[in-house]
Design a protein around this motif. Sequence first.
Motif, PDB file in Angstrom:
ATOM      1  N   GLN A 176       0.861  -1.188   0.000  1.00 42.04           N
ATOM      2  CA  GLN A 176       0.000   0.000   0.000  1.00 42.04           C
ATOM      3  C   GLN A 176       0.890   1.228   0.000  1.00 42.04           C
ATOM      4  OE1 GLN A 176      -2.730  -0.071   3.311  1.00 42.04           O
ATOM      5  NE2 GLN A 176      -4.326  -0.981   2.046  1.00 42.04           N
ATOM      6  N   GLN A 177       0.577   2.188  -0.837  1.00 39.56           N
ATOM      7  CA  GLN A 177       1.390   3.395  -0.887  1.00 39.56           C
ATOM      8  C   GLN A 177       0.517   4.563  -1.340  1.00 39.56           C
ATOM      9  OE1 GLN A 177       5.138   3.496  -0.616  1.00 39.56           O
ATOM     10  NE2 GLN A 177       4.693   5.667  -0.405  1.00 39.56           N
ATOM     11  N   THR A 178       0.674   5.661  -0.666  1.00 39.98           N
ATOM     12  CA  THR A 178      -0.015   6.875  -1.083  1.00 39.98           C
ATOM     13  C   THR A 178       1.013   7.837  -1.660  1.00 39.98           C
ATOM     14  OG1 THR A 178      -1.698   6.592   0.612  1.00 39.98           O
ATOM     15  CG2 THR A 178      -1.458   8.798  -0.329  1.00 39.98           C
ATOM     16  N   SER A 217      -3.123   6.813  -5.069  1.00 44.32           N
ATOM     17  CA  SER A 217      -2.771   5.738  -4.132  1.00 44.32           C
ATOM     18  C   SER A 217      -2.705   4.432  -4.887  1.00 44.32           C
ATOM     19  CB  SER A 217      -3.831   5.621  -3.030  1.00 44.32           C
ATOM     20  OG  SER A 217      -3.880   6.799  -2.272  1.00 44.32           O
ATOM     21  N   ALA A 252      -2.525   0.148  -4.155  1.00 44.04           N
ATOM     22  CA  ALA A 252      -2.640  -0.894  -3.135  1.00 44.04           C
ATOM     23  C   ALA A 252      -2.846  -2.241  -3.801  1.00 44.04           C
ATOM     24  CB  ALA A 252      -3.807  -0.591  -2.199  1.00 44.04           C
ATOM     25  N   ARG A 263      -4.692  -5.550  -3.932  1.00 45.77           N
ATOM     26  CA  ARG A 263      -5.956  -6.095  -3.423  1.00 45.77           C
ATOM     27  C   ARG A 263      -5.733  -7.572  -3.126  1.00 45.77           C
ATOM     28  NH1 ARG A 263     -10.901  -3.278  -3.892  1.00 45.77           N
ATOM     29  NH2 ARG A 263     -11.615  -5.111  -2.753  1.00 45.77           N
TER      30      ARG A 263
END
Lengths: 188, 967
Positions: free
Chosen positions: A16-18, A23, A25, A27
């Motif tokens: 996960q990275q913003t 963003s 992610a 799943r």
Amino acid sequence: MADISLVPAPVLGGFQQTFATCSLAERIDIALISIAIPRQGKDALTQGISARWALDMPGATKMTQANGLRAIPLTADQFLLAFTPENERTEASVQADLEGIGYTTVQTDAWVILELSGKGSIAALERICPLDLDLEVFPNESASRTVMDHLGVLIARLADDRFWLMSARSSAASFLHAVDTSCRWSAI
Amino acid sequence: MNQPNRIDGGQIDRATTLKFQFNERWLTAHPGDTLASALLANGVRLVGRSFKYHRPRGIFSAGSEEPNALVQLHKGAALEPNTRATTVEVFDGLYATSQNHRGSLEYDFLAVNDLLSPFLSAGFYYKTFMWPRAFWEKIYEPVIRSAAGLGRLSGKPDPDAYDHGYLHCDVLIIGAGPAGLTAALAAGRAGLRVILADEDFRMGGRLNAETQVVGDMEGAAWAQAAVGELTSMNNVRLMTRTTVYGAYDHGTYGALERMTDHLSDSGDKPRQVLWRVYSKRAILCAGATERSIAFGNNDRPGVMLAGAVRAYVNRFGVAPGRRVAVLTNNNDGLRTVDDLRAKGIEVSAVIDARKGDYLVNTTGRKGLKSVHLNNGRRIEADCLAVSGGWSPNVHLSSHHRGRPIWRDDIAAFVPGGELPPGMIVAGAANGTLTLASILKEAHETAQRIATDLGKSGPTGEPPKASDEDFATAPIWHINKGKQRAWVDLQNDVTTKDVTQSHREGFRSVEHLKRYTTLGMATDQGKTSNMLGLAVMAEASGKTIPETGTTIFRPPYSPVPIGAFAGRARGKDFRPTRRTPSHDWASENGASFVETGAWLRAEWYARPGERGWRDSVDREVKATRTGVGICDVTTLGKIDIQGRDTAEFLNKIYANAFLKLPVGKVRYGLMLREDGTVYDDGTTARLSETHFVMTTTTANAVLVFRNLEFARQCLWPDLDVHLISTTDAWAQFSVAGPKSRALMQKAVDDLDLSNEAFPFMACAACTVFGGTPARLFRISFSGELAYEIAVPARYGDAMIRAMMAAGEEFNLTPYGTEALGVMRIEKGHVAGNELNGQTDARMIGLGKMISRNKDFIGAALLDRPEQTRDDGLQLVGLRPIDANVNLTAGAHFLNPGDPADMAHDQGWMTSVAYSPELGCSIGLGFLKRGSERHGETLRSFSPIRAQDVMVEVCSPHHIDPEGERQRG
């Protein structure tokens, strides 16, 4: 071997990275089953999934969804069913539901799904996706196969700025690097 | 650090001062300056040396057409040579140096070349350096290479990042001058998706450099207002610093966007992005380039194009000189006089070539001091503004080989022939050289495209402007003196070179270009091609259109190789695929080998081992005596379902599959249409309608594609469906005499006795307390073996669990090298044998082919070449001297025969050291091989200088009866 049990691991560790404007992610909660339409069995399958799940058959580039199930077009006679496994709905139960009206193959582990979202999604995709993602050309609920950074990809648009990018599990690290790089480099 | 030549006005931000270096000297500039304008503002006129004669050179133009002012930017690995100072934006800390001189810029030792110019005319290198031959590579080439070229490369990897991208639009507008802006406004208002790209960092084109009025505003102000309106449109994308460099097929254009070149700090963003632009239509609004007039010593620093002089004065607020002379053959050039005087700059002479006035010479070694007229007058001038008329920038219009056509009224070529599909040319690029006409043409072009594409939104009216007088006389060069007159400043080509080329028989324009180098290198002759053509035409007594023109090809202006590569460099050159046990393998000393895109463990090094052979030998021995485990996930896995799948497979494979029972696996041989072996593998039947095929790693995709072709095109009536599951399952081979005991620990509730689960059995099962799995009893090593598959998400856990469960059996992981050794020991064929030339008989599988059915390859199975008595057959080989290591690729010869192809008996395909046999062993193809077991042959490898004796034996070096794998 009662003392050993196997624990599943997401291929990207649940990445996960913003970024500045989007963003990204992995799943890890999506199950995938491919459903092939038997020769001369399209009507039966169409009626079957409608009766069981109120789900329409997907179009060539058009997804359908109902009751937590999403049908993603794959080939002329095959589509993917994507869903979140819950107590009542598992890969096995979905396969059992379709017994006799479609050929199913569990595909959950064949793919990595990256969800890209945020207003910078399009700018990031411009760096790797050759498709025209204008909303008039590729509206919400569209899906298409394409190639990104030499890798085969199935791209699905869930909303104006929300996409699933599905690619082969074995090259997930390379795929993540490609998308991650695009997110970083396209952020203004 | 003042700027002595800075004057009032211009589109620069005087509130901010930037510092930059040129040749280690700190200078100042303002945002909005190019390096060229900043150098001129600081009084720097000498910026480089010419290519061949090392003559002092200055700034000649104000755009990408610049032939002279080539500089080097940055230091160290980031060093970038041959950069046009006229296109470089100044930023704080910019470091630039001049290039192509030995010694300082002011005192260049190689300026001696200018004195030798009588010996260095066009093509001199084709006529000299001929003798002695021994000097060619030892002396001439090193010396010429050392002297040639302009800038220098750092020789280090480029530290900058580059990227690629894809854009789509209804209409791509190339150039944001008056035509481009007008077209974009009309197209944008109509609702088209527009991309407007311009190579400059400021949109407006010549409007920024001229004093013309559009509507009721100054041209530059109107341009900024237009940019403002376009910015507010969501359907318009404005791309400054973006050069559309090539027109490709199907409305696709290449564009290079300089993202961070103008910044002190890139912020870890790519320096440049190479865009692939997909357009339905394109409007080429690339404008026109001014050309020079050739006369004696017309290359001195201070001699500039008149339009460039106006650009420096009006746009950059810089006086290129304090006493400026103007030479023109057209009315446009005369506007320079008005603009200079409006800024208070002295105009020392106006020389209108149409009136019979012309220049014969100039003076000033490192900068212009005076010009000499034909009437004997000498006029002091530190700048000469030259205008020889304007040439439309037709380049992209001819990228699909459309030949430009000549127009007498403007004395220039305009787009002609077949344009790239979807392209329309408007404005000066189309030969429309007056402002009002440009605006009208661009507006109407956009309107027409909007209608074509079904957009009927209001486009507004074209802005008002007046049509200026541009009358031009075709005066190209003044051939009145003894002085050299330069045609191509970048390549030091003079009028004399062109005429000499003609005299020597190079009369095609293409030959002229290559013989003289006219129009080559970074500027591609933008300011010189027309001049060269004109001189050539005069020499040949033809008109310019009769003489012809060279064809333009991409790129329009230079594109760094790094931009073409994009992010695909180093370890990111291509994607890699990892097996589910990759992390575990890394933790356990694995060395990885690339197998296609896969990274596979080739061996696992242990402390104390001296090299890979120690590791591999250990892994083989441990597997043959105990149990080993190998990740075989990379083998292709194809899920095949449908009522007719058995029949389908029976047609695909050369051997029978129709009656394969459920719960069984069968080895299958796939042939090409010509009967050559295509691939091999196993296919398991999981239910009446469900099969799983495995393929070789290398051919996984090819086999899948072949199956799809067969399913869709050959037998579309069969109910068969395919999907790849290669990535879905983590699969491990567990081999060795203790494998059954280990698998019995791993697998839940499945009897693995030989009776219950024999060789070639398969079953769905669970492992380690409930994880779903598939178990196959198949063997590549020749040992008792299993392949166990679990969903890939369990792959990492599976290898760790297996290693834990196998501890009591000393379970040993093995890699592809040990795998290779064991398959050679067993005599199993792989890629070395299945190389696209072998048939089933050659590999000893002729009897496996079913003659009672049709299958791919059946029709050509019995061609004479494939049934000849002395055909090649697979054999095993062992060295007579056990200490010898065999060599793959070696050829077999009968003892006493000469080593030539006439006596060739076959070749060695695979070799390995067999720990079990204690010697090197091999597989190979030998004429009548199956009849020659026990014979002694020469194994001859001239490449590796090996000539050893080998004994022919069965390819099954171990367990030829297969007792181990069936046990």
